[in-house]
Design an enzyme around this catalytic site. Structure first.
Site, PDB file in Angstrom:
ATOM      1  N   SER A 166       0.864  -1.175   0.000  1.00  0.00           N
ATOM      2  CA  SER A 166       0.000   0.000   0.000  1.00  0.00           C
ATOM      3  C   SER A 166       0.894   1.216   0.000  1.00  0.00           C
ATOM      4  O   SER A 166       2.069   1.147   0.371  1.00  0.00           O
ATOM      5  CB  SER A 166      -0.886   0.021   1.249  1.00  0.00           C
ATOM      6  OG  SER A 166      -1.574   1.254   1.391  1.00  0.00           O
ATOM      7  N   TYR A 179      -3.357  -0.347  10.368  1.00  0.00           N
ATOM      8  CA  TYR A 179      -3.184  -0.590   8.936  1.00  0.00           C
ATOM      9  C   TYR A 179      -1.760  -0.246   8.502  1.00  0.00           C
ATOM     10  O   TYR A 179      -1.100  -1.024   7.799  1.00  0.00           O
ATOM     11  CB  TYR A 179      -4.198   0.244   8.167  1.00  0.00           C
ATOM     12  CG  TYR A 179      -4.203   0.002   6.670  1.00  0.00           C
ATOM     13  CD1 TYR A 179      -4.815  -1.135   6.148  1.00  0.00           C
ATOM     14  CD2 TYR A 179      -3.613   0.899   5.784  1.00  0.00           C
ATOM     15  CE1 TYR A 179      -4.831  -1.367   4.784  1.00  0.00           C
ATOM     16  CE2 TYR A 179      -3.628   0.677   4.420  1.00  0.00           C
ATOM     17  CZ  TYR A 179      -4.239  -0.462   3.927  1.00  0.00           C
ATOM     18  OH  TYR A 179      -4.253  -0.691   2.567  1.00  0.00           O
TER      19      TYR A 179
END
Length: 274
Positions: A166, A179
């Site tokens: 990501s 996250y």
């Protein structure tokens, strides 16, 4: 014209019931791969298969098989396998089902993930932290480990693992510590897999994705908290643009590898974020 006598390659895509996973599964099918769709929701996996123009039964991670499970089009097999990647027994059953059906595994797209509830660090509950870590990090490890074992043991030996990192593997968003921590850890997982896979022709790369238009990024199109405390709408890109990059990475010979790739909406606030 000479016919291609090579067996069709086999890919496992986790998180295949929606978003990036669904887009990548469809792109691999279009590129003539057999694709195993893994995810927790059987109905979503079946929808992924139907949306490519066919209807399947379902092969579960417990080995139960529907009458038409794995049926495909144009000779391509699309096999949904409901799997919770946080459960070792279900992950083992997933890869056993792949071996039983195909006898080979060429690609794992390690994609299953969750953002978790955005919350200030001091308000994040243990359960919410643990849920994100279990899916994003432990689930990715379990799938990579099972794929690694399969690729090491098969003949010919080798295969490729592509991890979904990501932009958050590089820079955080506000209120995203779970996250962000797991996506930074994904980079370490990718590097270790690359090193440990060298003797066995197992390549591993990572694609870091920014602002693809999926269910997970819906908030970005209505306004999301920025590092300066303001709320702003962010540009997004089509998930198919990500899928094309994954197919390129997957299609390379095992002698070549895209170690890290970043694909993002051009105008998203990444450079200078944080």
């Amino acid at each position: 014209m000479a016919q291609n006598t090579q067996p069709r390659k086999v890919a496992v895509v986790t998180g295949a019931g929606s978003g990036i996973g669904r887009a990548v599964a469809h792109a691999l099918i279009a590129a003539d791969w057999n694709v195993v769709l893994a995810g927790r929701r059987a109905e979503a996996l079946e929808e992924t298969a139907r949306l490519y123009g066919q209807a399947d039964g379902t092969t579960g991670a417990d080995g139960a098989t529907g009458a038409d499970a794995g049926a495909g089009i144009n000779g391509i097999t699309i096999m949904p396998v409901p799997t919770d990647v946080t459960r070792p027994a279900e992950v083992d059953a997933l890869f056993a089902a792949v071996h039983d059906r195909f006898g080979q595994l060429d690609l794992l797209f390690n994609n299953a993930g969750t953002f978790g509830p955005p919350a200030p660090l001091d308000e994040l509950s243990y359960d919410d932290w643990r849920a994100v870590v279990d899916v994003n990090l432990t689930g990715s490890f379990l799938c990579a480990q099972a794929a690694f074992r399969t690729m090491k043991a098969q003949d010919p030996q080798g295969g490729r693992i592509i991890n979904n990192g990501s932009i958050s593997a590089h820079v955080p968003r506000p209120h995203s510590i779970a996250y962000t921590a797991t996506k930074h850890a994904m980079t370490g997982l990718t590097k270790s897999l690359s090193l440990d896979g060298r003797p066995y022709r197992i390549a591993c790369g990572q694609i870091d994705i920014g602002n693809a238009a999926t269910e997970m990024t819906g908030r970005m199109q209505t306004g999301i908290l920025q590092a300066n405390g303001q709320t702003a709408v962010e540009p997004v890109m089509d998930a198919a643009d990500v899928a094309r990059t994954v197919v390129h990475m997957a299609g390379l010979p095992l002698a070549a590898n895209v170690q890290f790739a970043t694909v993002m909406a051009t105008n998203m606030p990444y450079i200078g974020r944080g």
